[in-house]
Scaffold this motif. Structure first.
Motif, PDB file in Angstrom:
ATOM      1  N   VAL A   1     -26.143  -0.407  27.463  1.00 45.74           N
ATOM      2  CA  VAL A   1     -25.079   0.194  28.276  1.00 45.74           C
ATOM      3  C   VAL A   1     -23.771  -0.524  27.989  1.00 45.74           C
ATOM      4  CG1 VAL A   1     -24.302   0.703  30.612  1.00 45.74           C
ATOM      5  CG2 VAL A   1     -26.740   0.761  30.072  1.00 45.74           C
ATOM      6  N   GLY A   2     -22.689   0.233  27.859  1.00 46.56           N
ATOM      7  CA  GLY A   2     -21.364  -0.346  27.649  1.00 46.56           C
ATOM      8  C   GLY A   2     -20.303   0.682  27.948  1.00 46.56           C
ATOM      9  N   TRP A   3     -19.035   0.337  27.608  1.00 48.40           N
ATOM     10  CA  TRP A   3     -17.948   1.262  27.952  1.00 48.40           C
ATOM     11  C   TRP A   3     -18.054   2.580  27.202  1.00 48.40           C
ATOM     12  CZ3 TRP A   3     -15.505   2.339  23.498  1.00 48.40           C
ATOM     13  CH2 TRP A   3     -15.397   1.341  22.526  1.00 48.40           C
ATOM     14  N   GLU A   4     -18.790   2.641  26.088  1.00 49.16           N
ATOM     15  CA  GLU A   4     -18.912   3.909  25.365  1.00 49.16           C
ATOM     16  C   GLU A   4     -19.642   4.963  26.192  1.00 49.16           C
ATOM     17  OE1 GLU A   4     -19.589   0.616  22.217  1.00 49.16           O
ATOM     18  OE2 GLU A   4     -20.136   1.006  24.295  1.00 49.16           O
ATOM     19  N   ASP A   5     -20.495   4.522  27.158  1.00 48.21           N
ATOM     20  CA  ASP A   5     -21.344   5.426  27.907  1.00 48.21           C
ATOM     21  C   ASP A   5     -20.708   5.876  29.217  1.00 48.21           C
ATOM     22  OD1 ASP A   5     -23.758   5.006  26.159  1.00 48.21           O
ATOM     23  OD2 ASP A   5     -23.383   2.968  26.805  1.00 48.21           O
ATOM     24  N   THR A   6     -19.444   5.522  29.434  1.00 45.19           N
ATOM     25  CA  THR A   6     -18.799   5.882  30.678  1.00 45.19           C
ATOM     26  C   THR A   6     -17.765   6.959  30.438  1.00 45.19           C
ATOM     27  OG1 THR A   6     -17.055   4.232  30.476  1.00 45.19           O
ATOM     28  CG2 THR A   6     -19.122   3.536  31.510  1.00 45.19           C
ATOM     29  N   VAL A   7     -17.286   7.463  31.514  1.00 49.87           N
ATOM     30  CA  VAL A   7     -16.283   8.519  31.426  1.00 49.87           C
ATOM     31  C   VAL A   7     -15.398   8.424  32.640  1.00 49.87           C
ATOM     32  CG1 VAL A   7     -17.621  10.228  32.673  1.00 49.87           C
ATOM     33  CG2 VAL A   7     -15.968  11.008  31.003  1.00 49.87           C
ATOM     34  N   ALA A   8     -14.174   8.891  32.519  1.00 51.10           N
ATOM     35  CA  ALA A   8     -13.297   8.856  33.685  1.00 51.10           C
ATOM     36  C   ALA A   8     -13.897   9.688  34.802  1.00 51.10           C
ATOM     37  CB  ALA A   8     -11.918   9.398  33.316  1.00 51.10           C
ATOM     38  N   GLN A   9     -14.176   9.029  35.911  1.00 55.04           N
ATOM     39  CA  GLN A   9     -14.693   9.713  37.077  1.00 55.04           C
ATOM     40  C   GLN A   9     -13.824   9.349  38.252  1.00 55.04           C
ATOM     41  OE1 GLN A   9     -18.821   8.788  37.589  1.00 55.04           O
ATOM     42  NE2 GLN A   9     -19.327   9.170  35.467  1.00 55.04           N
ATOM     43  N   HIS A  10     -14.381   9.435  39.468  1.00 55.08           N
ATOM     44  CA  HIS A  10     -13.610   9.090  40.659  1.00 55.08           C
ATOM     45  C   HIS A  10     -13.342   7.591  40.669  1.00 55.08           C
ATOM     46  CE1 HIS A  10     -12.176   9.793  44.739  1.00 55.08           C
ATOM     47  NE2 HIS A  10     -12.668   8.590  44.999  1.00 55.08           N
ATOM     48  N   GLY A  11     -12.079   7.200  40.795  1.00 58.53           N
ATOM     49  CA  GLY A  11     -11.733   5.789  40.822  1.00 58.53           C
ATOM     50  C   GLY A  11     -11.321   5.295  39.446  1.00 58.53           C
ATOM     51  N   ARG A  12     -11.094   3.974  39.359  1.00 55.05           N
ATOM     52  CA  ARG A  12     -10.689   3.390  38.089  1.00 55.05           C
ATOM     53  C   ARG A  12     -11.780   3.573  37.045  1.00 55.05           C
ATOM     54  NH1 ARG A  12     -10.275  -2.108  37.862  1.00 55.05           N
ATOM     55  NH2 ARG A  12     -11.889  -2.260  39.432  1.00 55.05           N
ATOM     56  N   ALA A  13     -11.365   3.669  35.762  1.00 54.34           N
ATOM     57  CA  ALA A  13     -12.346   3.717  34.679  1.00 54.34           C
ATOM     58  C   ALA A  13     -13.234   2.485  34.721  1.00 54.34           C
ATOM     59  CB  ALA A  13     -11.622   3.822  33.335  1.00 54.34           C
ATOM     60  N   GLN A  14     -12.617   1.299  35.051  1.00 54.06           N
ATOM     61  CA  GLN A  14     -13.404   0.065  35.105  1.00 54.06           C
ATOM     62  C   GLN A  14     -14.452   0.128  36.216  1.00 54.06           C
ATOM     63  OE1 GLN A  14     -13.127  -2.513  32.877  1.00 54.06           O
ATOM     64  NE2 GLN A  14     -15.007  -3.239  33.844  1.00 54.06           N
TER      65      GLN A  14
ATOM     66  N   PRO B   1      -7.493  -4.245  33.946  1.00 54.21           N
ATOM     67  CA  PRO B   1      -7.879  -2.977  34.577  1.00 54.21           C
ATOM     68  C   PRO B   1      -7.237  -2.780  35.934  1.00 54.21           C
ATOM     69  CG  PRO B   1      -9.603  -4.598  34.905  1.00 54.21           C
ATOM     70  CD  PRO B   1      -8.522  -5.285  34.096  1.00 54.21           C
ATOM     71  N   GLY B   2      -6.643  -3.819  36.475  1.00 48.52           N
ATOM     72  CA  GLY B   2      -6.031  -3.753  37.793  1.00 48.52           C
ATOM     73  C   GLY B   2      -5.368  -5.081  38.115  1.00 48.52           C
ATOM     74  N   ALA B   3      -5.023  -5.245  39.360  1.00 45.77           N
ATOM     75  CA  ALA B   3      -4.252  -6.419  39.746  1.00 45.77           C
ATOM     76  C   ALA B   3      -5.083  -7.689  39.811  1.00 45.77           C
ATOM     77  CB  ALA B   3      -3.593  -6.163  41.106  1.00 45.77           C
ATOM     78  N   SER B   4      -6.384  -7.572  40.042  1.00 45.87           N
ATOM     79  CA  SER B   4      -7.192  -8.751  40.338  1.00 45.87           C
ATOM     80  C   SER B   4      -7.695  -9.475  39.101  1.00 45.87           C
ATOM     81  CB  SER B   4      -8.392  -8.350  41.204  1.00 45.87           C
ATOM     82  OG  SER B   4      -7.952  -7.756  42.402  1.00 45.87           O
ATOM     83  N   TYR B   5      -7.754  -8.811  37.962  1.00 45.76           N
ATOM     84  CA  TYR B   5      -8.335  -9.407  36.768  1.00 45.76           C
ATOM     85  C   TYR B   5      -7.395  -9.214  35.582  1.00 45.76           C
ATOM     86  CZ  TYR B   5     -12.623  -9.483  39.514  1.00 45.76           C
ATOM     87  OH  TYR B   5     -13.563  -9.705  40.487  1.00 45.76           O
ATOM     88  N   THR B   6      -7.514 -10.136  34.607  1.00 48.50           N
ATOM     89  CA  THR B   6      -6.646 -10.064  33.432  1.00 48.50           C
ATOM     90  C   THR B   6      -7.213  -9.170  32.346  1.00 48.50           C
ATOM     91  OG1 THR B   6      -7.700 -12.062  32.520  1.00 48.50           O
ATOM     92  CG2 THR B   6      -5.721 -12.366  33.874  1.00 48.50           C
ATOM     93  N   SER B   7      -8.499  -8.806  32.442  1.00 48.07           N
ATOM     94  CA  SER B   7      -9.099  -7.893  31.463  1.00 48.07           C
ATOM     95  C   SER B   7     -10.356  -7.281  32.041  1.00 48.07           C
ATOM     96  CB  SER B   7      -9.444  -8.634  30.162  1.00 48.07           C
ATOM     97  OG  SER B   7     -10.591  -9.442  30.325  1.00 48.07           O
TER      98      SER B   7
END
Length: 821
Positions: free
Chosen positions: A47-60, A85-91
């Motif tokens: 499992v990794g980012w290749e298996d995801t898709v933009a859904q409800h909420g942040r992509a992360q 991906p947002g304010a709380s993390y740098t990556s």
């Protein structure tokens, strides 16, 4: 006990500079599954980012949900740290690692390993911000964990180390699982059989009658000398009963997927106590995201009762179960207006959006309202939009847009226009602007200041077509310097008659690139400038385009391509000849007639230019829908590496036959997403277009079609989009064989289609036979249970909703442009 095949999910985390290593990791996992895993009774899913898709909420957030289901986390870093991906993390990597660490401390899962690709000493000295973050993380990791990570220098060493890490972890896990399942003989004191409990005494007991009788029989029965005194089914039911006993201060536990499936396979037709059925329902909710625990058979028997139960479970129980209740409601034809006294719709809204409630639950409620909400929820949503929590405000905005859209698309757009800073995810943009030509000009103009580039591009092009753009609108088009929007701006400037030249257009569209630095020129810039030139040249007479083409330099082909489009029918056989030899002779002549010295041009550059013209011409020919081009198109697909696109699929679908199925499959594997438009929603859904073309060509040979080597997402869509009447013609043996496929997407599609296409009795017989196999998959049982447990109306609605959600996972989207709504 059946030998089920356990799914082991391994999460691989890395920024985007280790693409080759990620593919090598997949190869190792595929080899492990093929050579060892299936014989050991498990199957690894990487499992990794290749298996995801933009859904409800942040992509992360979508990636995080996948991470939370995994048992092993493998992190990989080289020179890039990634983007925030947002304010709380740098990556994204940092968020994934920290989330895995936090979960490990709480639950002992997932196990964590790290791999670092070596960098040179010179690179370390001049690291830059990205590499420096990697080096800081590596040092911190080494200090905390005594250097328990592995390094590698090249792909061969990576493959060896990754294989060793995976093998050692699997060996340890299998040993733990084996130890866990071993039973030990425990000497119990002899207990004399006790008389049955009198009916008058039952009210004072903590167990229901059915559970009590089972426990009495299990505990009091004599133990045989040389055989176990209880079965795996007995153990599973005993554990289930234990989960129903809980008071304040006790752990909130539910039955695991293995025991829940054992009970389903052996006791689903038995009478279980209400508490046991409630325990099975909670187990199904807890594991609903994984779709590996049967739940439908313990739901009430009618729509109204099911709606009541699920709505109630959104406000009681633990957070994971409440979130799953919302997810389940999204699949069902249940709205908040189905709520019955004493729980009114307003009561639920107050509970869902209580100020002290966790944000995750609020987002889950908003996701449900986005799909099933009605105007009755708008007042509560407005309060969230106005709130200070940016994430909840964004989710609430999306929910209101969708609720309004179901009433009036114009109202939804006017509301969205009042929030110009909102960035909207592509699926919503596609929904809102599906019929752009019907949207009033006043509404389009109100939407032009939107921050989301896709919206500004759609609106800008449509207003330009209507001649409703003015030079005052340039600020909206040129903010952010997006190449496609710059092309619209260039068209507007040229249309205004202000002496705007081709050189001016080039400078505008390539804004942000550096002179003589090809690396700073993005594919989007190149394609946007090409599209601008085609638009400009298409307005000229053929003779003038011919003159431009004759005078083109070696590196340009705008006039050549525009001429192909302009005089296709008069010159198509010459065009076919150029396509057949992939423009080799054409570029040889350009080379010979060039006025500049080209002797130092790299062969790779020559090949790139020739290939570019070849593909552009091929796409134009396919778009003409001329049957005389069929032979040429077939020939070049057979001999060359062609990138797939909707024009070729539609052409072959109209004029091809069974033999073109493999051609579509071949070119579909080579689709290039880097150059498509950000609003090319058709290309985002290219799998579906290819699937429809293949189904049309293979409609008389569906069984043969499914035996072809087809990429998993494409095969999934072929099954889902196949007529139910065609699917129902397959024999039961073939269905059961497909249900046991190692391709998880394919077998889910088969299970869902089986539920849609066959009667309840036939699905029940399939389920019985499937459960008798030496190995089977829990996700198939999950969906087949739907087919035998729910009424026809409900199951059809649920299946179509599930297919729609799963189809989103087959869609490829462009690089994220920012936060999504």
């Amino acid at each position: 006990m059946q030998n089920t095949r356990t799914i082991i999910r391994v999460f691989i985390a890395s920024p985007g500079d280790l693409t080759e290593e990620r593919q090598l990791a997949k190869n190792v996992v595929d080899e492990e599954n093929s050579n060892h895993a299936n014989f050991q009774g498990y199957h690894i899913e990487l499992v990794g980012w290749e298996d995801t898709v933009a859904q409800h909420g942040r992509a992360q957030e979508v990636i995080n949900r996948e991470l939370d289901q995994c048992e092993f986390f493998i992190g990989m870093l080289w020179k890039r740290w990634g983007t925030a991906p947002g304010a709380s993390y740098t990556s994204g990597f940092e968020e994934e690692f920290e989330r895995a660490q936090k979960r490990f401390k709480q639950t002992g899962f997932p196990d964590i390993s790290m791999l670092f690709k070596e960098v040179s000493a010179d690179q370390e000295k001049d690291a830059g911000p990205q590499l420096q973050r990697v080096l800081d993380f590596k040092k911190d990791f080494a200090d905390k964990y005594l250097g328990l990570y592995q390094g590698f220098s090249d792909s061969r060493e990576f493959e060896r180390r990754f294989r060793a890490i995976l093998s050692r972890w699997l060996k340890r896990k299998l040993e733990q699982d084996t130890e866990q399942h071993l039973t030990q003989d425990v000497k119990l004191p002899e207990i004399s059989p006790q008389p049955a409990v009198a009916e008058t005494d039952r009210a004072s007991l903590i167990l229901d009658r059915e559970a009590l009788e089972f426990v009495q029989q299990l505990v009091l029965q004599p133990k045989p000398q040389d055989a176990p005194s209880y079965t795996p089914t007995d153990a599973a039911r005993f554990r289930l009963i234990a989960t129903t006993l809980r008071q304040a201060g006790n752990d909130a536990i539910t039955l695991g997927p293995h025991d829940a499936n054992i009970i389903y396979n052996n006791l689903r037709d038995h009478t279980l106590s209400p508490a046991e059925r409630r325990g099975l329902f909670l187990a199904g909710l807890r594991n609903f995201e994984s779709k590996n625990t049967p739940i439908w058979y313990v739901l009430p028997g009618n729509d109204r009762s099911t709606a009541d139960k699920l709505l109630v479970y959104t406000i009681i129980s633990e957070v994971p179960e409440r979130k799953s209740a919302f997810k389940l409601l999204e699949l069902m034809p249940v709205t908040i207006e189905d709520a019955r006294d004493p729980f009114t719709p307003n009561f639920y809204l107050e509970q869902w959006f209580d100020k002290d409630l966790e944000d995750d639950l609020k987002s889950s409620a908003l996701s449900y309202l986005e799909k099933r909400g009605s105007p009755i929820a708008l007042a509560a949503i407005d309060a969230l939009i106005a709130g200070s929590n940016a994430t909840i405000s964004r989710d609430a905005l999306a929910a209101k847009v969708c609720i309004l859209y179901r009433q009036s698309s114009e109202d939804a757009l006017r509301f969205l226009a009042s929030y110009p800073e909102a960035e909207v995810r592509p699926q919503l943009v596609e929904m809102l602007f599906k019929k752009t030509a019907l949207i009033p000009t006043s509404v389009l103009k109100a939407c032009l200041p939107q921050k989301t580039p896709e919206i500004r591009l759609i609106v800008g092009n449509e207003l330009l077509r209507r001649k409703e753009l003015s030079l005052d609108d340039l600020n909206y088009l040129e903010v952010g310097a997006h190449p496609e929007l710059m092309a619209v701006s260039a068209k507007l400037r040229a249309q205004s008659g202000s002496g705007f030249s081709l050189t001016n257009a080039r400078e505008l569209i390539f804004k942000g690139s550096k002179p003589r630095d090809l690396g700073s020129v993005s594919p989007q810039m190149t394609e946007a400038f090409f599209e601008y030139n085609m638009h400009h040249l298409s307005q000229l007479p053929a003779a003038e385009i011919q003159h431009i083409a004759n005078g083109e330099g070696y590196f340009d082909d705008f006039g050549t391509i525009a001429l192909v489009d302009k005089i296709y029918h008069e010159n198509k056989f010459n065009i076919f000849e150029n396509i057949e030899d992939e423009y080799q002779n054409f570029y040889n002549k350009k080379y010979e007639n060039s006025f500049i010295d080209l002797s130092n041009i790299n062969q790779n550059v020559n090949d790139y230019l020739r290939n570019r013209t070849f593909h552009r011409t091929l796409n134009i020919v396919a778009s003409k829908m001329d049957s005389s081009a069929l032979k040429t198109i077939r020939h070049v697909i057979d001999k060359s590496t062609i990138t797939g696109n909707s024009r070729l699929y539609k052409f072959l679908s109209r004029y091809g036959d069974w033999n073109d199925v493999r051609r579509i499959i071949k070119i579909h594997k080579n689709f290039d997403y880097s150059t498509r438009s950000i609003v090319d929603f058709e290309s985002q859904n290219l799998h579906a277009i290819a699937a429809d073309a293949i189904l049309k060509l293979g409609k008389e040979r569906y069984v043969d079609l499914l035996e072809e080597e087809i990429p998993s997402p494409l095969k999934f869509l072929i099954i889902c989009r196949m007529p139910n009447s065609a699917f129902s013609s397959f024999d039961r043996g073939k269905i059961i064989y497909w249900l046991n496929s190692e391709d998880s997407q394919f077998r889910r599609a088969v299970a869902l289609k089986t539920v849609l296409s066959y009667s309840k009795s036939f699905v029940s017989s399939i389920l019985d036979d499937y459960c008798k196999l030496p190995t089977y998959y829990y996700d198939c049982i999950f969906w087949l249970d739907l087919g035998v447990s729910m009424d026809v109306k409900s199951k059809r609605h649920i299946v179509y909703s599930a297919i729609e959600a799963l189809e989103l996972t087959t869609r490829r989207s462009s690089t994220p442009l920012g936060l999504v709504l």
